[in-house]
Design an enzyme around this catalytic site. Sequence first.
Site, PDB file in Angstrom:
ATOM      1  N   HIS B 281      45.650  61.244   9.240  1.00 18.18           N
ATOM      2  CA  HIS B 281      46.679  61.675   8.277  1.00 18.18           C
ATOM      3  C   HIS B 281      46.234  62.916   7.532  1.00 18.18           C
ATOM      4  O   HIS B 281      45.064  63.076   7.182  1.00 18.18           O
ATOM      5  CB  HIS B 281      47.152  60.551   7.353  1.00 18.18           C
ATOM      6  CG  HIS B 281      46.165  60.030   6.358  1.00 18.18           C
ATOM      7  ND1 HIS B 281      45.899  60.658   5.171  1.00 18.18           N
ATOM      8  CD2 HIS B 281      45.408  58.913   6.365  1.00 18.18           C
ATOM      9  CE1 HIS B 281      45.014  59.942   4.482  1.00 18.18           C
ATOM     10  NE2 HIS B 281      44.691  58.886   5.176  1.00 18.18           N
ATOM     11  N   ASP B 293      38.701  61.121   4.033  1.00 19.09           N
ATOM     12  CA  ASP B 293      40.025  60.464   4.010  1.00 19.09           C
ATOM     13  C   ASP B 293      41.083  61.510   3.764  1.00 19.09           C
ATOM     14  O   ASP B 293      41.430  61.793   2.623  1.00 19.09           O
ATOM     15  CB  ASP B 293      40.042  59.379   2.933  1.00 19.09           C
ATOM     16  CG  ASP B 293      41.332  58.566   2.946  1.00 19.09           C
ATOM     17  OD1 ASP B 293      42.066  58.629   3.938  1.00 19.09           O
ATOM     18  OD2 ASP B 293      41.587  57.857   1.948  1.00 19.09           O
ATOM     19  N   GLU B 327      50.599  59.642   3.973  1.00 20.77           N
ATOM     20  CA  GLU B 327      50.080  58.297   4.271  1.00 20.77           C
ATOM     21  C   GLU B 327      49.693  57.569   3.000  1.00 20.77           C
ATOM     22  O   GLU B 327      49.966  56.385   2.821  1.00 20.77           O
ATOM     23  CB  GLU B 327      48.860  58.405   5.203  1.00 20.77           C
ATOM     24  CG  GLU B 327      48.338  57.056   5.733  1.00 20.77           C
ATOM     25  CD  GLU B 327      47.326  56.351   4.824  1.00 20.77           C
ATOM     26  OE1 GLU B 327      47.040  55.166   5.066  1.00 20.77           O
ATOM     27  OE2 GLU B 327      46.833  56.987   3.868  1.00 20.77           O
ATOM     28  N   GLU B 328      49.024  58.307   2.097  1.00 21.22           N
ATOM     29  CA  GLU B 328      48.405  57.672   0.925  1.00 21.22           C
ATOM     30  C   GLU B 328      49.418  57.004   0.007  1.00 21.22           C
ATOM     31  O   GLU B 328      49.082  56.079  -0.725  1.00 21.22           O
ATOM     32  CB  GLU B 328      47.600  58.701   0.124  1.00 21.22           C
ATOM     33  CG  GLU B 328      46.391  59.267   0.859  1.00 21.22           C
ATOM     34  CD  GLU B 328      45.287  58.235   1.062  1.00 21.22           C
ATOM     35  OE1 GLU B 328      45.467  57.060   0.720  1.00 21.22           O
ATOM     36  OE2 GLU B 328      44.230  58.631   1.589  1.00 21.22           O
ATOM     37  N   ASP B 355      41.213  56.689  10.572  1.00 18.46           N
ATOM     38  CA  ASP B 355      41.400  56.804   9.115  1.00 18.46           C
ATOM     39  C   ASP B 355      40.406  55.896   8.420  1.00 18.46           C
ATOM     40  O   ASP B 355      40.764  55.047   7.606  1.00 18.46           O
ATOM     41  CB  ASP B 355      42.843  56.426   8.739  1.00 18.46           C
ATOM     42  CG  ASP B 355      43.105  56.600   7.240  1.00 18.46           C
ATOM     43  OD1 ASP B 355      42.386  57.399   6.600  1.00 18.46           O
ATOM     44  OD2 ASP B 355      44.010  55.930   6.713  1.00 18.46           O
ATOM     45  N   HIS B 422      38.920  57.974  -2.096  1.00 21.63           N
ATOM     46  CA  HIS B 422      39.867  58.244  -3.191  1.00 21.63           C
ATOM     47  C   HIS B 422      39.202  58.707  -4.474  1.00 21.63           C
ATOM     48  O   HIS B 422      39.738  58.513  -5.564  1.00 21.63           O
ATOM     49  CB  HIS B 422      40.757  57.014  -3.462  1.00 21.63           C
ATOM     50  CG  HIS B 422      41.613  56.609  -2.313  1.00 21.63           C
ATOM     51  ND1 HIS B 422      42.512  55.580  -2.387  1.00 21.63           N
ATOM     52  CD2 HIS B 422      41.722  57.109  -1.049  1.00 21.63           C
ATOM     53  CE1 HIS B 422      43.137  55.437  -1.212  1.00 21.63           C
ATOM     54  NE2 HIS B 422      42.663  56.361  -0.392  1.00 21.63           N
TER      55      HIS B 422
END
Lengths: 466, 466
Positions: B281, B293, B327-328, B355, B422
């Site tokens: 992604h 990520d 995506e997130e 991912d 994140h």
Amino acid sequence: MKHWALMGVATLALASCTTVADQPSDMMMKAPVEAMILEAARSGTQGYDIVEGLTTEIGQRLAGTEAEARARDWTVAKFKEIGLQNVRVEPFTISGWERGVETASIVSPFPQEMLLTALGGSVATPAGGVTAEIAYFPTFEDLESAPMDSLDGKIVFISGRMDKAPNGAGYGPANRKRRSGASESAKRGAAAVVIRSVGTDSHRFPHTGQMRYADGLPKIPIAALSAPDADQLERILERGQAVTMALNIQPRAVGDRPSGNVIGEIVGTERPEEIVLISGHLDSWDLGTGAIDDGAGIGISAGAAQILIEAGLKPKRTIRVVAYGAEEVGLLGGFAYRDLHKDDLINHVLATESDFGSKPAYEVQLGVTEGAEVIESVADMLGLPMSDQPTNGGPDIGPIAALGVPTMRFQQDGTDYFDLHHTPDDTLDKIDPDDIAENVAAFALMAWLAANADTDFRADDPQAGN
Amino acid sequence: MKHWALMGVATLALASCTTVADQPSDMMMKAPVEAMILEAARSGTQGYDIVEGLTTEIGQRLAGTEAEARARDWTVAKFKEIGLQNVRVEPFTISGWERGVETASIVSPFPQEMLLTALGGSVATPAGGVTAEIAYFPTFEDLESAPMDSLDGKIVFISGRMDKAPNGAGYGPANRKRRSGASESAKRGAAAVVIRSVGTDSHRFPHTGQMRYADGLPKIPIAALSAPDADQLERILERGQAVTMALNIQPRAVGDRPSGNVIGEIVGTERPEEIVLISGHLDSWDLGTGAIDDGAGIGISAGAAQILIEAGLKPKRTIRVVAYGAEEVGLLGGFAYRDLHKDDLINHVLATESDFGSKPAYEVQLGVTEGAEVIESVADMLGLPMSDQPTNGGPDIGPIAALGVPTMRFQQDGTDYFDLHHTPDDTLDKIDPDDIAENVAAFALMAWLAANADTDFRADDPQAGN
Ligand SMILES: [Zn+2]
Ligand SMILES: [Zn+2]
Ligand SMILES: [Zn+2]
Ligand SMILES: [Zn+2]
């Protein structure tokens, strides 16, 4: 205790004895009290509990702030609670500085935000910030050799990496850009400076720390990028296009502010006027909670005194614990102590400070004219070699060492110290209680033996070093 | 390559051959092309270069922002540059959300600032923030069992630690508080929520991530404290006094925003309508540069295609690379792909996504009805065992897997993934080029063999899974 398991087998065996008479070895016969001290410190949590309390109940303790004042109150109460005598604050005044907004972004060619923090003492950018082209210098030395007036209106970026070493040998060289980067850039016409943080980690934490302005040059703002941001900026510059940065930092000088050194003592029974000084610094930078820098030093020195008090031990000389204020902004507590105790320094028999994190020592350094054998015996009992490097006892001890006060230092392992130093990540979770207990053991043993030694550490003329 | 040195000796020996005829072993005779693919990927930097470019030239790529749009442009250009065909964006619209000011402090009993970040989708506090007493829940389950109306006006603090595991098994349980903490607290009258970050590190980085509001309940703000801040708050609470926090977060919903999936293909020579889909992604959270990520997933999937193109290999089926958007914030790219390709899913022969960071796989998971032997042979050539766990192919593949598209997944080692996940610390320096090269090798080999397999992976009724 695990760090020491391989280094001090004899000492540990000794330390595990609780009664002396049962095991009449030569060493035991000579040193039952010393064994008790080591055992009590290594099995205790005195030092850790002090750091835990200070960092939890106060948090950051920037010099001159209300938080540093609360830390002094906290320390006075703690020193009394653990049984220190003559607990007091020796106040002094400093020029306060506080952090404000701090943001940076690449405007072109690849717009994105960057993480940085103002260096201590930096002036602000104009309100709203400054936007200018980056002038890149891979090292501080490259900047020093740049022509005068070659950086008109630019934002200077000084990179340069710091090497890891147990004794922090990389810090001095890496720190030149932090100390002098602003004035070296201003001299050449620059508008502002960003540096790669002085540190050894690769996390997104900028490292702050005090900077200096040279007299007679414009004062321009200076801030430190985290290592990953500095990497990123280098990669962007490598693309070969002109790079424009927008920088906005709004720290400010806030005028006179109170600071102070907190002092407590175990008063000597035979020569109370003679002082063995153990210390750390109470202030921290404002980003983290100052656990390793230097809550650890407060825990180690006060915890060592607590071990002796709890054991009911009465030293012949006075053991003085000092929690210096305002170390980070220029050793101001150390200089204030020197000035206030000028006429009394002749009675300072030995002084040391812990200000290199919480890891145990790997060697012992001397800064004495006489009595080295006492310190060597301490090293021997701890399983530590003597260093071939001299010491001035630690940052806040430097000013009195320069006037002839004898010093020693446990050279703590600082390999990873600069991963955390002056970042938001300097927090309690980074301290292993066993590590700090070993340091407490070393400080307690050294203070006890120095305070009771028949020999002296002072030269015939203690002002000889002046 | 070091991770693999112990696991795939035969494969490595094979991979080091550059000419087939010289070494006529059985394996070589069977798999000269496969060996070439592995060798090219393992000795190349295709995947790393793509992550390096994306994270350096774009940086963060929050869904719906202008940065995500620039990332699509960048990816279109990159896909064309590496020789993919039919390069295009499939646009869709999302509800945008952007971060604002976010600060928190303990007001009493121990005043100090805390570091936190708003969770994605959170509403703001009232302007100027909310100040209230903390109601502490050691785990999300403790909150769930709290009486209704017991939290009137409080700021709820939900702690609870996440366990490390190669497959990230701790994420689901730890994530309940992130997903549902706001509504479970609102239901009981709370004013706001802070959680211990869902993560496995002990650094001063809060971890963001998407939250959800349940229908019919008040929407209250929710933010995540870094692990050291959560530790600190727990220690403060352990002192037993009421703890008051001031919380100010000002994120905002910004209305409809564009997002999109970027697609490129190696068109099949014999069955071009049949698709083998490899993906990652493109969007990231806004705090870091989204290297692990999921810049890594973009590098791995596009890098794998690049390997095949550079080797001049022409697959029988079409290999499609998809860089999903958004995506997130709820797998929005995955759902958009499903909707747009609804009538074409029957032609999707196999699909997978990377991912889970940049570390190599330790096992291979199946989500197919037929043709497992092809994927098992890939695993065998990579020296990887088959997993006993099924897969849905990855987060963005889930929506089409639910409609019957066959999937597989290289289960990458995610032991340390949630240290960085994140956070601002998700940056390029965390990626080892050798690791990503091994993933590129795995993806390239799998895509090649799946695209050329005579067997199929689809059930007789591909909608069976619906
Ligand atoms: Zn220090
Ligand atoms: Zn310091
Ligand atoms: Zn992801
Ligand atoms: Zn994610």
